[in-house]
Design an enzyme around this catalytic site. Sequence first.
Site, PDB file in Angstrom:
ATOM      1  N   GLU A 260       0.840  -1.193   0.000  1.00 37.77           N
ATOM      2  CA  GLU A 260       0.000   0.000   0.000  1.00 37.77           C
ATOM      3  C   GLU A 260       0.877   1.245   0.000  1.00 37.77           C
ATOM      4  O   GLU A 260       1.855   1.308   0.751  1.00 37.77           O
ATOM      5  CB  GLU A 260      -0.932  -0.005   1.224  1.00 37.77           C
ATOM      6  CG  GLU A 260      -1.927  -1.161   1.209  1.00 37.77           C
ATOM      7  CD  GLU A 260      -2.914  -1.126   2.363  1.00 37.77           C
ATOM      8  OE1 GLU A 260      -2.900  -0.149   3.154  1.00 37.77           O
ATOM      9  OE2 GLU A 260      -3.710  -2.075   2.492  1.00 37.77           O
ATOM     10  N   HIS A 279      -8.073   1.495   1.513  1.00 39.30           N
ATOM     11  CA  HIS A 279      -8.003   1.146   2.942  1.00 39.30           C
ATOM     12  C   HIS A 279      -8.928   2.057   3.759  1.00 39.30           C
ATOM     13  O   HIS A 279      -8.498   2.758   4.679  1.00 39.30           O
ATOM     14  CB  HIS A 279      -6.573   1.235   3.454  1.00 39.30           C
ATOM     15  CG  HIS A 279      -6.326   0.352   4.639  1.00 39.30           C
ATOM     16  ND1 HIS A 279      -5.125  -0.276   4.880  1.00 39.30           N
ATOM     17  CD2 HIS A 279      -7.134  -0.018   5.669  1.00 39.30           C
ATOM     18  CE1 HIS A 279      -5.199  -0.990   5.992  1.00 39.30           C
ATOM     19  NE2 HIS A 279      -6.417  -0.838   6.484  1.00 39.30           N
TER      20      HIS A 279
END
Length: 527
Positions: A260, A279
Amino acid sequence: MKVLVADDISRQGLEKLRIVPDIEIEVRTGLSEAELAQAVRAADALLVRSQSKVTERVLESAGRLKVIGRAGVGVDNIDVAAATRRGIVVVNAPDGNTISACEHTFAMMIGLARHIPRAHASVKAGVWDRKSFVGVELMGKTLAVIGMGRIGTEVAKRAKAFGMKVVGYDPFLTDDRAKELGIVKAALEDAVAAADFITVHTPLTKETRHLIDAAMFARMKDGVRIVNCARGGIIDEQALCDALAAGKVAGAALDVYEQEPLPADHPLRRFDNVIFTPHLGASTEEAQLNVAIVVAEEVANVLLGRPFRNAVNLPSLDKELSDYLAPYLVLGEKLGALLGQLSPQSMADIEIAYGGELALQDVSFLSRTVLKGLLSQRFADEVNYVNAPTLAQEAGINVREVKQPKSTVFTSLLSVSAVTPQGRRRVAGTLYNGAGARIVQIDDYRIDMLPEGRMIYTEHVDRPGMIGRIGMILGEADINIGSMQVGRRDTGGQAVMLLSVDKPVPSEVLDAIGQIAGIHTIRSIEL
């Protein structure tokens, strides 16, 4: 007392601290490691989210620091071991984002079923195309919930309200708990095979990394849809790409990723039937407020000497008892972790037994460390020394302590047993004068092993050449054996073995060892 706030935290949460007499709040966000180390020198408490890295270097400067509060669940950005060594309590907010994560999961599932993101983009582009976006109903479909903790349980409840049949998999899910929730308990392979929709809600551990891999995708129905709002890495992303390309998976909705932010050139980006969010599972006003309030209250409780609930590390004990129990606390947590890794199935009954001199002490806190080690296989960062009994109770696990002052050949003995689908399993350990902690028993087998590091555990037939074959496979994989212990009852009968190794053992190496004739069970253990 001074509280340093190093990340953006809800103002309403901070008000819980502002109203406390003698507490001063200083907000300084976006600090580098060196700046944070300097700023924390005069602080009694530190409040962070996930941005600030509370490293050992930072903590070396924290002469007054008593507590670190993490507004959220994960504490990967905090060196908990370094904090513990300095007597600093680390607290978090393990359940403040449960509903937000659950609702995001359902939003993703519905968006996936009805092609909402693609249909929205089509209309925004000036197109009126209804035929391309024919979806499916949730009513009557089977949903496999992989991981029946707090969030998985809330998802299951809402799925039933939508008229879905819910199949739940969790190593700790008991028959009684499944019946109470009105779901079907199943093995992982059976759950994914039955599902029209799959959602994962496990922590990310070495056992759950790539839990949904190519072999698991092969077991699924054609046209299955899968959602991950838990942790990146639970689903093997390359295997997911292959399953999408082959048409095995009709669509996926992902909120978390192995890396990420998701790389711009990631192969998942080329699929139109994948929904992405960055997220956002805990990104609601309510969740951010909840975790801020909980962690602010916990920090105030620690500073004011009041009871607190969500300690991630070891809270203070009476000095005399702490000094006596200190080595047993380490041993107890590792025995719990060992049993949890030996038996990654459901556990309905746990017995923690104390023998010899240890049985004469107040061992209530020691039992919590055992449970913390055991339940960490399921709950990861969510479980701590304070909430472990509550989590066990919520999971339907019965826990009892047994004291046997006169029933052991050792000066003191700590043993942990649990009822599993394969029967009751047991591990035991003790402290040797001058030699430290030892694992001395696994089931009915006597053994003598340091409870630390990486290990391979086997259950096998005791026959000549067995150890040599295992050693040869490890040698070919350039894996060095540090030590070895074999436990057996009869020559040529069944035996167990623990091998300490110097580095992680790849799954293909474990598989190769498992193919040796006479090997019944093989496990990778990390203590």
